[in-house]
Design a protein around this motif. Structure first.
Motif, PDB file in Angstrom:
ATOM      1  N   LEU A  77       0.856  -1.177   0.247  1.00  0.00           N
ATOM      2  CA  LEU A  77      -0.001  -0.102   0.060  1.00  0.00           C
ATOM      3  C   LEU A  77       0.905   1.438  -0.069  1.00  0.00           C
ATOM      4  N   THR A  78       1.894   1.243   0.722  1.00  0.00           N
ATOM      5  CA  THR A  78       2.852   2.284   0.790  1.00  0.00           C
ATOM      6  C   THR A  78       3.463   2.633  -0.684  1.00  0.00           C
ATOM      7  N   ARG A  79       4.114   1.668  -1.265  1.00  0.00           N
ATOM      8  CA  ARG A  79       4.267   1.632  -2.669  1.00  0.00           C
ATOM      9  C   ARG A  79       3.269   2.494  -3.573  1.00  0.00           C
ATOM     10  N   MET A  80       2.043   2.036  -3.490  1.00  0.00           N
ATOM     11  CA  MET A  80       1.021   2.476  -4.192  1.00  0.00           C
ATOM     12  C   MET A  80       0.649   3.884  -4.087  1.00  0.00           C
ATOM     13  N   ALA A  81       0.573   4.218  -2.755  1.00  0.00           N
ATOM     14  CA  ALA A  81       0.213   5.541  -2.421  1.00  0.00           C
ATOM     15  C   ALA A  81       1.126   6.481  -1.541  1.00  0.00           C
ATOM     16  N   PRO A  82       2.465   6.602  -2.008  1.00  0.00           N
ATOM     17  CA  PRO A  82       3.228   7.299  -1.122  1.00  0.00           C
ATOM     18  C   PRO A  82       2.970   8.728  -0.845  1.00  0.00           C
ATOM     19  N   GLY A  83       2.463   8.986   0.274  1.00  0.00           N
ATOM     20  CA  GLY A  83       1.802  10.407   0.620  1.00  0.00           C
ATOM     21  C   GLY A  83       2.008  10.664   1.959  1.00  0.00           C
ATOM     22  N   LEU A  84       0.802  11.369   2.677  1.00  0.00           N
ATOM     23  CA  LEU A  84       1.041  11.413   4.144  1.00  0.00           C
ATOM     24  C   LEU A  84       0.649  10.433   4.950  1.00  0.00           C
ATOM     25  N   ILE A  85       0.076   9.251   4.433  1.00  0.00           N
ATOM     26  CA  ILE A  85      -0.267   8.252   5.231  1.00  0.00           C
ATOM     27  C   ILE A  85       0.765   6.999   4.855  1.00  0.00           C
ATOM     28  N   GLU A  86       1.208   6.703   6.088  1.00  0.00           N
ATOM     29  CA  GLU A  86       2.127   5.339   5.987  1.00  0.00           C
ATOM     30  C   GLU A  86       1.498   4.198   6.767  1.00  0.00           C
ATOM     31  N   TYR A  87       1.681   3.149   6.216  1.00  0.00           N
ATOM     32  CA  TYR A  87       1.132   1.882   6.828  1.00  0.00           C
ATOM     33  C   TYR A  87       2.196   1.128   7.401  1.00  0.00           C
ATOM     34  N   ARG A  88       2.120   0.795   8.538  1.00  0.00           N
ATOM     35  CA  ARG A  88       2.960  -0.009   9.503  1.00  0.00           C
ATOM     36  C   ARG A  88       2.272  -1.171  10.017  1.00  0.00           C
ATOM     37  N   PRO A  89       3.224  -2.377  10.287  1.00  0.00           N
ATOM     38  CA  PRO A  89       2.585  -3.628  11.028  1.00  0.00           C
ATOM     39  C   PRO A  89       2.078  -2.951  12.424  1.00  0.00           C
ATOM     40  N   SER A  90       0.984  -3.729  12.823  1.00  0.00           N
ATOM     41  CA  SER A  90       0.415  -3.353  14.228  1.00  0.00           C
ATOM     42  C   SER A  90       1.362  -3.835  15.259  1.00  0.00           C
ATOM     43  N   VAL A  91       2.105  -5.024  14.886  1.00  0.00           N
ATOM     44  CA  VAL A  91       2.964  -5.922  15.891  1.00  0.00           C
ATOM     45  C   VAL A  91       4.140  -5.848  15.518  1.00  0.00           C
ATOM     46  N   GLY A  92       5.350  -6.174  16.412  1.00  0.00           N
ATOM     47  CA  GLY A  92       6.613  -6.424  15.936  1.00  0.00           C
ATOM     48  C   GLY A  92       6.686  -7.633  15.197  1.00  0.00           C
ATOM     49  N   LEU A  93       7.699  -7.633  14.068  1.00  0.00           N
ATOM     50  CA  LEU A  93       7.936  -8.784  13.290  1.00  0.00           C
ATOM     51  C   LEU A  93       8.591  -9.808  14.017  1.00  0.00           C
ATOM     52  N   VAL A 111      -7.328 -10.575   5.329  1.00  0.00           N
ATOM     53  CA  VAL A 111      -6.326 -10.132   6.052  1.00  0.00           C
ATOM     54  C   VAL A 111      -6.367  -8.866   6.668  1.00  0.00           C
ATOM     55  N   GLU A 112      -6.393  -8.375   7.983  1.00  0.00           N
ATOM     56  CA  GLU A 112      -6.286  -7.125   8.638  1.00  0.00           C
ATOM     57  C   GLU A 112      -4.981  -6.636   8.777  1.00  0.00           C
ATOM     58  N   THR A 113      -5.039  -5.078   8.725  1.00  0.00           N
ATOM     59  CA  THR A 113      -3.855  -4.474   8.838  1.00  0.00           C
ATOM     60  C   THR A 113      -4.087  -3.068   9.535  1.00  0.00           C
ATOM     61  N   LYS A 114      -3.166  -2.768  10.376  1.00  0.00           N
ATOM     62  CA  LYS A 114      -3.526  -1.585  11.259  1.00  0.00           C
ATOM     63  C   LYS A 114      -2.920  -0.249  10.362  1.00  0.00           C
ATOM     64  N   LYS A 115      -3.608   0.902  10.315  1.00  0.00           N
ATOM     65  CA  LYS A 115      -3.282   2.120   9.665  1.00  0.00           C
ATOM     66  C   LYS A 115      -2.989   3.081  10.729  1.00  0.00           C
ATOM     67  N   HIS A 116      -1.498   3.576  10.563  1.00  0.00           N
ATOM     68  CA  HIS A 116      -1.057   4.473  11.411  1.00  0.00           C
ATOM     69  C   HIS A 116      -0.884   5.567  10.403  1.00  0.00           C
ATOM     70  N   VAL A 117      -1.449   6.864  10.977  1.00  0.00           N
ATOM     71  CA  VAL A 117      -1.530   8.169  10.177  1.00  0.00           C
ATOM     72  C   VAL A 117      -0.451   9.082  10.861  1.00  0.00           C
ATOM     73  N   GLU A 118       0.518   9.408   9.944  1.00  0.00           N
ATOM     74  CA  GLU A 118       1.575  10.312  10.482  1.00  0.00           C
ATOM     75  C   GLU A 118       1.480  11.376   9.695  1.00  0.00           C
ATOM     76  N   TYR A 119       1.686  12.464  10.476  1.00  0.00           N
ATOM     77  CA  TYR A 119       1.689  13.831   9.917  1.00  0.00           C
ATOM     78  C   TYR A 119       2.517  14.841  10.362  1.00  0.00           C
ATOM     79  N   GLN A 120       3.324  15.408   9.490  1.00  0.00           N
ATOM     80  CA  GLN A 120       3.945  16.492   9.927  1.00  0.00           C
ATOM     81  C   GLN A 120       3.801  17.747   9.082  1.00  0.00           C
ATOM     82  N   PRO A 121       3.220  19.071   9.646  1.00  0.00           N
ATOM     83  CA  PRO A 121       2.661  20.182   9.033  1.00  0.00           C
ATOM     84  C   PRO A 121       3.782  20.743   8.062  1.00  0.00           C
TER      85      PRO A 121
END
Length: 483
Positions: A77-93, A111-121
């Motif tokens: 997903l990150t490769r498809m939509a590089p922008g303000l939203i980054e997708y990260r795993p919800s638990v450690g690998l 499959v479920e994945t957790k979305k982490h919204v990261e924002y810097q003005p």
């Protein structure tokens, strides 16, 4: 499904016979880096490739392999939509002490994945260009010299367009105006596959609306773009700006700025940046097509603005309209040529100065428009220099500061703007570092500008059509400020 993606799923099917479920999930996640595969999510899940395995192997999916699956899905997903939203795993690998925060759960198939919204003005993610697909369209400045341009025949195909644009809109899924004066966006139309009737409608619509926007035109490669432009007339070859590295594309203008390039806004005033392309030519362009190959993500800057010259004419009082209709202006290529030489770049055609009417009439609509731009007009002919300077300053202000005559377009990759250079000024905007901005443009020669006193006002004609009163241009009357 693309060839690479299909091969990836085939590999997974074969591997599922002798690999652990963890490795099957890893390969399935890697396959998701091909965007087309997401269309098959409801039909292809990792479970479908490990069916028939023993129960102990399947039970591992809930413990060791599932985090890996979520990781690779997030990566795709990150490769498809590089922008303000980054997708990260919800638990450690497994084998990692990295544990990241999350908030929203999104489900894709099983499959479920957790979305982490990261924002810097004021900060957006920079796209890497290590393996750039448009390398052949990067800028070059060949040291060649061309003969002066001579007049060429021109017929505006917009005259043949349907007044309701029914051919062009037959495949549209949405169409809307940005404001009443200028700018329309159309969805669902593929510019690479237009019929002649649709092209005629496109020209007519552009002659009416000034600029038309089309999103995500992936099929419009450089050859299709040139073919579309050439349908409307002979393509213009720019005397100073960049052309593509690929040979044989001298009629393509390259817009290219690296993220590390020097900031330019100190060099030009914001008013001066407004221009209509190469108006110093004998036959300045009409229909112009600009495609963005890569640029800043949403919120990263690099927008383009257009201003309607129909609307600029209609802002003038009737006495001022009458006065300017009898004047001509000088359009000069000298400053552009001098700037190129100062940078050590070639000037492929000698600069010229051409006189054009200050007000022109459009052959398709019959509407009068201002034909003036801050970038190339140097003087008004036949009047004292103080009067000329006052008119130029006044028109500069009208063009650059009248917001209701403007449209601002926020680009995305593969978007196309198609505009009529005869009736629009436009301006790029700065402040998009550290992103690369790369676009290619084609434009065809139009008729020599002419003024027809029988021409009409766009505003008056549309107001009459819609039953609206004409605008009161008496600035001496009392009024409150409009917020």
């Amino acid at each position: 499904m693309d060839g690479q993606g299909g091969a990836a799923l085939s590999n997974i099917k074969r591997a599922s016979r002798d690999l652990s479920p963890k490795k099957v999930y890893r390969m399935w996640g890697e396959a998701l880096s091909h965007p087309h595969l997401l269309l098959d999510m409801d039909h292809s899940t990792p479970e479908s490739y490990v069916q028939g395995r023993d129960d102990d192997a399947i039970s591992n999916l809930a413990t060791d392999s599932a985090p890996i699956m979520r990781y690779y899905l997030a990566l795709s997903l990150t490769r498809m939509a590089p922008g303000l939203i980054e997708y990260r795993p919800s638990v450690g690998l497994p084998g990692s002490d990295k544990s990241l925060h999350h908030n929203t759960t999104q489900s894709f198939g099983h499959v479920e994945t957790k979305k982490h919204v990261e924002y810097q003005p004021g900060r957006t993610v920079v796209e890497p260009h290590d393996f750039y697909e448009h390398e052949s369209l990067r800028p070059s400045f060949p040291r060649v010299h061309w003969d002066p341009l001579t007049e060429v025949p021109y017929h505006d195909n917009g005259i043949h367009g349907d007044s309701c644009f029914s051919n062009l809109l037959s495949s549209a899924t949405d169409v809307f105006d940005y404001n009443p004066k200028i700018g329309t966006e159309i969805h669902g139309v593929n510019l690479a596959n237009l019929t002649d009737a649709q092209k005629n409608d496109l020209a007519r619509l552009t002659a009416v609306r000034g600029v038309v926007f089309f999103r995500n035109q992936t099929d419009l490669d450089i050859n299709a773009q040139r073919a579309l432009g050439a349908y409307f007339g002979k393509l213009h070859k720019h005397a100073t700006t960049a052309v593509p590295l690929q040979a044989g594309l001298e009629d393509v203008h390259v817009v290219h700025t690296e993220g590390s390039s020097k900031e330019q806004r100190a060099v030009f005033s914001p008013t001066f940046l407004w221009h209509s392309d190469v108006t110093y030519e004998l036959q300045p362009p009409s229909y112009t097509c600009l495609k963005l190959l890569t640029g800043p993500p949403r919120g990263g800057g690099g927008d383009t603005l257009w201003a309607s010259q129909y609307a600029a004419y209609d802002l003038l009082s009737a006495p001022m309209q009458k006065y300017l209709e009898g004047l001509s202006a000088l359009h000069s290529a000298k400053m552009q040529a001098d700037g190129s030489r100062a940078l050590g770049r070639p000037v492929r055609r000698d600069p010229i100065v051409t006189k054009h009417p200050l007000i022109r009439t459009h052959p398709v609509t019959g509407w009068k428009s201002l034909f003036f731009n801050p970038g190339f007009v140097t003087a008004i002919v036949g009047i004292p220099v103080a009067e000329s300077n006052a008119i130029i300053s006044y028109l500069n202000e009208i063009i650059s500061t009248t917001q209701e005559t403007h449209v601002r377009f926020q680009w995305q990759k593969n978007d196309v703007a198609f505009w009529d250079n005869r009736i629009c000024n436009h301006s790029a905007s700065y402040g998009f570092a550290p992103h690369r901005r790369h676009a290619v443009r084609v434009a065809c020669h139009a008729e020599r500008p002419v003024f027809d006193p029988a021409g009409k006002s766009q505003e008056e004609e549309l107001n009459s059509r819609d039953g609206l009163p004409n605008v009161n241009k008496d600035g001496a009357r009392q009024s409150n400020y409009n917020d």
